[in-house]
Design a protein around this motif. Sequence first.
Motif, PDB file in Angstrom:
ATOM      1  N   THR A  38       0.827  -1.203   0.000  1.00 29.89           N
ATOM      2  CA  THR A  38       0.000   0.000   0.000  1.00 29.89           C
ATOM      3  C   THR A  38       0.861   1.252   0.000  1.00 29.89           C
ATOM      4  N   ILE A 182      -3.864   1.777   4.653  1.00 24.15           N
ATOM      5  CA  ILE A 182      -5.045   1.883   3.787  1.00 24.15           C
ATOM      6  C   ILE A 182      -5.690   3.262   3.926  1.00 24.15           C
ATOM      7  N   ALA A 185      -3.567   5.772   2.152  1.00 25.06           N
ATOM      8  CA  ALA A 185      -3.747   5.619   0.704  1.00 25.06           C
ATOM      9  C   ALA A 185      -5.058   6.252   0.250  1.00 25.06           C
ATOM     10  N   ALA A 279      -2.067   0.097  -8.475  1.00 24.83           N
ATOM     11  CA  ALA A 279      -2.233  -0.841  -7.364  1.00 24.83           C
ATOM     12  C   ALA A 279      -1.726  -2.226  -7.750  1.00 24.83           C
TER      13      ALA A 279
END
Length: 346
Positions: A38, A182, A185, A279
Amino acid sequence: MRASGARLLLRAGLLTLLALGATFLLDPYRNYQLATATGVFVAVAGLTLLVGLTGQLSLGHAVLMAAGGYGYALTATRVESAVEGTAMADGVGGWLVPLLAGVAGALVAAGLLGLLLGLAAARLRGPYLAGLTLALVIALPSVASTVPGLAGEQGVRAPFVPVPDVLAALIATEQWHAWLAILVAACAVTPLVALRAGRAGLRMRAVHDDETAARLAGVDPGRVKAGAFALSSLAAGLGGVVLAIVTQQVSPGAYGLGFSLLLVVAAVVGGLGSFGGAALGAVLVTLLPWVVDQATTALPADLGHRLGGNLEIALFGVVVIAVTVLRPGGLAGLLPERKLLPNTVR
């Protein structure tokens, strides 16, 4: 536009919740890998925006990640020392205040460096900009050894971010760090998606396609290039924050030329201009070295030692060639196309 923005936020929220829920299906080591991937994704997202929309090739984004990591570690450590011994240290503020201060320090450090590079990028193009950023990567170990406070090759310590007491019985440290990664991100990439789908993205495409025509249309190419580089640098800095949280260490050896080139590989393989592809590329460059390491341990010791570094480079080369031949647009072509926003990404 407001409805489109609301749909974008809804989509970002759903993807974030899905990613947070997926961490319950992973063991601690896999959550560690997820957090690492990530962090790489955040940096690659900024790089794919820079290269895919404005055509500016940066081979030194690892330096911007290092700037964010150092900015986070130094600022968070200092704030942690100031908070220690106060009433705030016993509660959530004991880790939250240093964390937020560290993120701010990372944004300042990466943003300032990115702004300087962006001003240079406004006057450079093609191999000259790539050469400038490449020189920064090569010079990073020397800079870390000469600048006071960076502690040379040993690097600096980043504060440990513990699991909050209310979650301590539910999740492990690795899963908590994956959650933080996360959330970072989501906060970093969502604005980039909105920017790409808006007028700023159109200006970047105009500059990429034809600077003379863009200038005649009232667009300042230099300002657009500098702004794109600065935004990409902020994303790279946040990626450095994630890696600093996960590893609790920032050292120049972790952000060398090899790692910087891997960021470019992730952007190219994933598909320039696609955040979904970024990603996929980030996951690829994170997991492939681990797969190679697992494969070489099963070989005889001498053969595994000889193939260790070379096999990884060879596989990355094969992957890049295969994707270029079979999927010129990158792995993003494997993703279903979304049409939630005009000019949106996959």
